[in-house]
Motif scaffolding. Structure first.
Motif, PDB file in Angstrom:
ATOM      1  N   SER A   1       0.814  -1.212   0.000  1.00 45.75           N
ATOM      2  CA  SER A   1       0.000   0.000   0.000  1.00 45.75           C
ATOM      3  C   SER A   1       0.845   1.259   0.000  1.00 45.75           C
ATOM      4  N   VAL A   2       2.120   1.153   0.400  1.00 42.07           N
ATOM      5  CA  VAL A   2       3.024   2.307   0.397  1.00 42.07           C
ATOM      6  C   VAL A   2       3.864   2.325  -0.878  1.00 42.07           C
ATOM      7  N   VAL A   3       4.327   1.171  -1.303  1.00 41.29           N
ATOM      8  CA  VAL A   3       5.180   1.084  -2.493  1.00 41.29           C
ATOM      9  C   VAL A   3       4.454   1.569  -3.748  1.00 41.29           C
ATOM     10  N   ARG A   4       3.135   1.352  -3.804  1.00 42.60           N
ATOM     11  CA  ARG A   4       2.377   1.717  -5.006  1.00 42.60           C
ATOM     12  C   ARG A   4       2.220   3.228  -5.171  1.00 42.60           C
ATOM     13  N   LEU A   5       2.634   4.023  -4.160  1.00 47.06           N
ATOM     14  CA  LEU A   5       2.520   5.485  -4.249  1.00 47.06           C
ATOM     15  C   LEU A   5       3.695   6.024  -5.070  1.00 47.06           C
ATOM     16  N   LYS A   6       3.678   5.748  -6.377  1.00 53.75           N
ATOM     17  CA  LYS A   6       4.805   6.057  -7.252  1.00 53.75           C
ATOM     18  C   LYS A   6       5.143   7.546  -7.264  1.00 53.75           C
ATOM     19  N   SER A   7       4.141   8.390  -7.369  1.00 53.93           N
ATOM     20  CA  SER A   7       4.392   9.831  -7.446  1.00 53.93           C
ATOM     21  C   SER A   7       5.069  10.347  -6.189  1.00 53.93           C
ATOM     22  N   THR A   8       4.685   9.787  -5.049  1.00 59.66           N
ATOM     23  CA  THR A   8       5.290  10.213  -3.781  1.00 59.66           C
ATOM     24  C   THR A   8       6.750   9.793  -3.715  1.00 59.66           C
ATOM     25  N   TRP A   9       7.028   8.561  -4.103  1.00 56.87           N
ATOM     26  CA  TRP A   9       8.420   8.067  -4.042  1.00 56.87           C
ATOM     27  C   TRP A   9       9.326   8.827  -5.022  1.00 56.87           C
ATOM     28  N   GLU A  10       8.754   9.284  -6.119  1.00 55.74           N
ATOM     29  CA  GLU A  10       9.572  10.036  -7.073  1.00 55.74           C
ATOM     30  C   GLU A  10      10.059  11.360  -6.488  1.00 55.74           C
ATOM     31  N   LYS A  11       9.341  11.869  -5.519  1.00 56.69           N
ATOM     32  CA  LYS A  11       9.728  13.135  -4.901  1.00 56.69           C
ATOM     33  C   LYS A  11      10.724  12.958  -3.749  1.00 56.69           C
ATOM     34  N   ILE A  12      10.969  11.705  -3.335  1.00 59.18           N
ATOM     35  CA  ILE A  12      11.922  11.445  -2.252  1.00 59.18           C
ATOM     36  C   ILE A  12      13.330  11.740  -2.757  1.00 59.18           C
ATOM     37  N   PRO A  13      14.122  12.546  -2.042  1.00 58.70           N
ATOM     38  CA  PRO A  13      15.509  12.813  -2.473  1.00 58.70           C
ATOM     39  C   PRO A  13      16.297  11.520  -2.613  1.00 58.70           C
ATOM     40  N   SER A  14      17.217  11.490  -3.553  1.00 62.82           N
ATOM     41  CA  SER A  14      17.995  10.267  -3.821  1.00 62.82           C
ATOM     42  C   SER A  14      18.784   9.810  -2.600  1.00 62.82           C
ATOM     43  N   LYS A  15      19.215  10.769  -1.795  1.00 60.19           N
ATOM     44  CA  LYS A  15      19.965  10.413  -0.582  1.00 60.19           C
ATOM     45  C   LYS A  15      19.142   9.499   0.314  1.00 60.19           C
ATOM     46  N   TYR A  16      17.873   9.810   0.514  1.00 58.86           N
ATOM     47  CA  TYR A  16      17.022   9.009   1.399  1.00 58.86           C
ATOM     48  C   TYR A  16      16.578   7.713   0.726  1.00 58.86           C
ATOM     49  N   GLN A  17      16.438   7.754  -0.585  1.00 58.51           N
ATOM     50  CA  GLN A  17      16.138   6.501  -1.275  1.00 58.51           C
ATOM     51  C   GLN A  17      17.297   5.518  -1.141  1.00 58.51           C
ATOM     52  N   ARG A  18      18.508   6.041  -1.181  1.00 56.96           N
ATOM     53  CA  ARG A  18      19.684   5.176  -1.025  1.00 56.96           C
ATOM     54  C   ARG A  18      19.739   4.593   0.401  1.00 56.96           C
ATOM     55  N   LEU A  19      19.443   5.427   1.392  1.00 61.38           N
ATOM     56  CA  LEU A  19      19.428   4.939   2.776  1.00 61.38           C
ATOM     57  C   LEU A  19      18.387   3.833   2.946  1.00 61.38           C
ATOM     58  N   PHE A  20      17.225   4.038   2.362  1.00 68.01           N
ATOM     59  CA  PHE A  20      16.161   3.044   2.465  1.00 68.01           C
ATOM     60  C   PHE A  20      16.568   1.736   1.796  1.00 68.01           C
ATOM     61  N   ASN A  21      17.179   1.815   0.618  1.00 70.48           N
ATOM     62  CA  ASN A  21      17.613   0.605  -0.086  1.00 70.48           C
ATOM     63  C   ASN A  21      18.669  -0.155   0.699  1.00 70.48           C
ATOM     64  N   GLU A  22      19.569   0.574   1.381  1.00 75.60           N
ATOM     65  CA  GLU A  22      20.599  -0.085   2.184  1.00 75.60           C
ATOM     66  C   GLU A  22      19.978  -0.848   3.348  1.00 75.60           C
ATOM     67  N   MET A  23      18.978  -0.244   3.976  1.00 77.29           N
ATOM     68  CA  MET A  23      18.322  -0.930   5.092  1.00 77.29           C
ATOM     69  C   MET A  23      17.472  -2.090   4.597  1.00 77.29           C
ATOM     70  N   GLN A  24      16.894  -1.949   3.410  1.00 70.01           N
ATOM     71  CA  GLN A  24      16.125  -3.056   2.848  1.00 70.01           C
ATOM     72  C   GLN A  24      17.008  -4.261   2.561  1.00 70.01           C
ATOM     73  N   GLN A  25      18.247  -4.006   2.137  1.00 73.26           N
ATOM     74  CA  GLN A  25      19.168  -5.105   1.834  1.00 73.26           C
ATOM     75  C   GLN A  25      19.501  -5.921   3.083  1.00 73.26           C
ATOM     76  N   LEU A  26      19.466  -5.252   4.253  1.00 73.18           N
ATOM     77  CA  LEU A  26      19.719  -5.989   5.501  1.00 73.18           C
ATOM     78  C   LEU A  26      18.620  -7.009   5.768  1.00 73.18           C
ATOM     79  N   MET A  27      17.451  -6.788   5.175  1.00 72.51           N
ATOM     80  CA  MET A  27      16.331  -7.717   5.368  1.00 72.51           C
ATOM     81  C   MET A  27      16.334  -8.853   4.351  1.00 72.51           C
TER      82      MET A  27
END
Length: 632
Positions: free
Chosen positions: A566-592
């Motif tokens: 329900s959060v991932v499908r919010l494409k327009s919202t994620w496009e506005k997230i700065p790349s720095k925070y998207q990178r942080l999120f991806n790093e934490m996702q990899q730990l899972m």
């Protein structure tokens, strides 16, 4: 085996009778943790713990086995006191065992047993309802300020509701319906409070050491007020409310059950460096050293018992504290290893500054901020408020009121009891404390201020500091995590139903889903796309801070929420997230990443820079325990 020669055997299987017999056999140099393992797991193959207890009592009749049996029982009490606390038959066994120790003139061992029972007991809140005030209480109390002790339960009617809810002889009453019984409550006042209402919410804690001291002092003659403290009194008063603490995590202050001492006016008001409870904290440090020395003297086990010159109890665990060694950081149960290394007594170097800040208003809407202790009473807050506001009238003319605004703008006002404590943690968001003159009928909260108070109570996530939010998550999670008993893991794994059950483990296991759904709800409830982007960014910051505080449970919960469909499908919202925070999120996702048995997560928690205590990701702990069980 030693150079091909058999030195002994390690027990891995046997009939219950043979496994019990191993408790007193001299094989500890080969299998040094057998006693602890048996006391933890016996519930999986013995129907009732009292069977083991009766066997220990039978072995105690043999003078050769008395020391070994006593040490086994001390380990049992210190590691798993809930086995006794929740079972009346086990408490009866303790009383019988104490009588046997008295009969054998093993007074030192008896004292150690009382120490352990007092230190490992937990606060319990029970509810007792009577049809009318004229009905009997179903239990009897003794003690009081006149005797220099707290209020204790001396007898519980057999088969009564009081016995059913868990009240028992030796319980100290700490609080009744919000009124503290810990400091200076007289016997007549205690009876008055207990008999004045039909619905009683009673907070108690088993304190056999102080109860025995009180009975002994009654035989020697009554005491008036507060007498000079002996080492035993120091131990009794400071250990009754010892709480689990760890220097790496925020923790609450320790309380003492000592009766009131003569304090200066400033101290009694709860301000300054030394205030209510300060004497108790000093006693806690003194008693910890005394208690540690006493246990070392009696329980420095010979090689014939465990193969190590070590102490049975480290100074923190017996005082009710818990230290996490690297091997136990993922499994923080309050256990006591018979072969654990002795640690030097730890003296806490914390100043006695007030822990809480109260904002107190007058009817003219002016306010003052007061520094208070957790133990500061409502009447003491009134006295301090009058001093701060410059009011010279007697404090008996004033009372402390709590004014709150419910939904719809309905204003509620109630007068707080003079002896009510822990005021900072009792007040709600849409509430204020006021001092009120009892001779005036003035309105404390005018209508025009009602909406202001309601607005103050609504706090949005974006208003909060990510560091503070992650800290509060860590405090909440660790408070539950550190209280999990070892027996809860075993009973949950083997689906055993007991009186104590798995309350803390159940609560902790539900945290992941609760925090994940909180993340999802906050994001999808925000309709503005720019604010929604800021909410997602805020959660990424919080998750990163959770990683820094080693709260991996909350970090994974937040990352799982951000990765929910329900959060991932919010494409327009994620496009506005700065790349720095998207990178942080991806790093934490990899730990899972679940591949290779969660290897990335396991490498993270095993890294040199990750030191205990930590809060592990519980689903991984549950999976590991389940596979260990199924694999054996």
């Amino acid at each position: 085996m030693d150079n091909g020669a058999r030195k002994g055997h390690i027990v891995i299987r046997g009939i219950p009778e043979r496994l019990m017999a191993q408790l007193v056999e001299d094989n500890s140099s080969i299998d040094p943790t057998y006693i602890e393992d048996f006391l933890l797991t016996h519930r999986t193959f013995v129907d009732q713990s009292v069977v083991v207890a009766d066997q220990l009592l039978e072995w105690f009749q043999d003078p050769i086995l008395r020391d070994k049996v006593t040490r086994v029982l001390l380990l049992w009490v210190n590691n798993h006191f809930t086995d006794f606390e929740t079972d009346p038959s086990m408490m009866e066994f303790l009383e019988r065992f104490e009588a046997e120790l008295e009969k054998a003139k093993m007074h030192g061992q008896l004292r150690m047993l009382n120490f352990a029972c007092t230190a490992k007991a937990r606060k319990r809140t029970v509810t007792l309802t009577r049809p009318s005030r004229d009905d009997p209480l179903q239990f009897q109390v003794v003690g009081g300020y006149e005797k220099g002790f707290g209020i204790f339960i001396s007898k519980v009617d057999h088969g009564s509701k009081a016995e059913e809810i868990g009240l028992k002889k030796g319980d100290q009453i700490l609080e009744v319906n919000g009124q503290s019984f810990e400091h200076g409550t007289k016997y007549t006042r205690a009876l008055e409070v207990l008999k004045s209402v039909c619905h009683l919410s009673i907070t108690v804690k088993s304190n056999l050491l102080a109860f025995q001291d009180m009975l002994q002092s009654s035989e020697d003659g009554p005491r008036t007020g507060r007498t000079r403290k002996t080492p035993n009194n120091l131990l009794m008063e400071s250990s009754v409310d010892s709480t689990l603490t760890n220097d790496s995590f925020p923790h609450s202050s320790r309380e003492s059950t000592s009766t009131p001492v003569n304090r200066s006016k400033k101290d009694s008001l709860g301000v300054g460096i030394v205030g209510p409870g300060a004497s108790g904290k000093f006693l806690a440090m003194s008693s910890r050293q005394l208690l540690n020395r006493a246990f070392n003297k009696f329980l420095n086990k010979p090689k014939s018992l465990n193969g190590h010159d070590s102490s049975l109890v480290d100074d923190v665990s017996i005082a009710g504290g818990s230290t996490c060694n690297s091997s136990a950081a993922m499994f923080p149960v309050n256990n006591l290893a018979s072969n654990g290394e002795h640690k030097e007594s730890i003296t806490e170097d914390r100043s006695e500054y007030p822990e809480h800040v109260l904002k107190v208003f007058k009817a003219d809407q002016t306010c003052k901020y007061l520094l208070v202790h957790k133990e500061t009473t409502a009447h003491e807050v009134v006295m301090l408020s009058l001093q701060e506001f410059g009011i010279t009238e007697p404090s008996t003319n004033y009372t402390l009121c709590e004014v709150s605004v419910a939904e719809g703008g309905f204003v509620k006002q109630r007068t707080l009891p003079d002896q009510l404590k822990n005021l900072a943690e009792r007040i709600g968001l849409a509430s204020r404390y006021y001092i009120k003159n009892i001779h005036d009928s003035e309105t404390l909260l005018p209508d025009e201020n009602t909406q202001d108070l309601q607005k103050e109570s609504h706090v949005a996530l974006l208003q909060l500091n990510p560091v503070e939010v992650s800290t509060q998550l860590m405090v909440e999670d660790f408070t539950i995590f550190r209280q999990i008993e070892a027996t809860e893991y075993v009973e949950d794994l083997f689906e055993i139903i007991s009186r104590y059950g798995t309350p803390n483990l159940t609560t902790f296991s539900a945290l992941v889903n609760r925090e994940m759904m909180w993340v999802i709800s906050e994001i999808v409830a925000e309709q503005n796309i720019h604010k929604r982007m800021r909410v997602i960014k805020q959660f990424i910051k919080i998750a990163r801070q959770c990683k820094e505080t080693q709260n991996f449970n909350s970090m994974f919960a937040i990352v799982s929420g951000l990765g929910h469909g329900s959060v991932v499908r919010l494409k327009s919202t994620w496009e506005k997230i700065p790349s720095k925070y998207q990178r942080l999120f991806n790093e934490m996702q990899q730990l899972m990443d679940p591949s290779r048995n969660m290897s990335r997560y396991r490498n993270l928690i095993n890294a040199d820079n990750v030191q205990p205590p930590i809060i592990p990701f519980y689903p991984v702990v549950k999976k590991d325990l389940t596979f260990i069980h199924l694999g054996n």
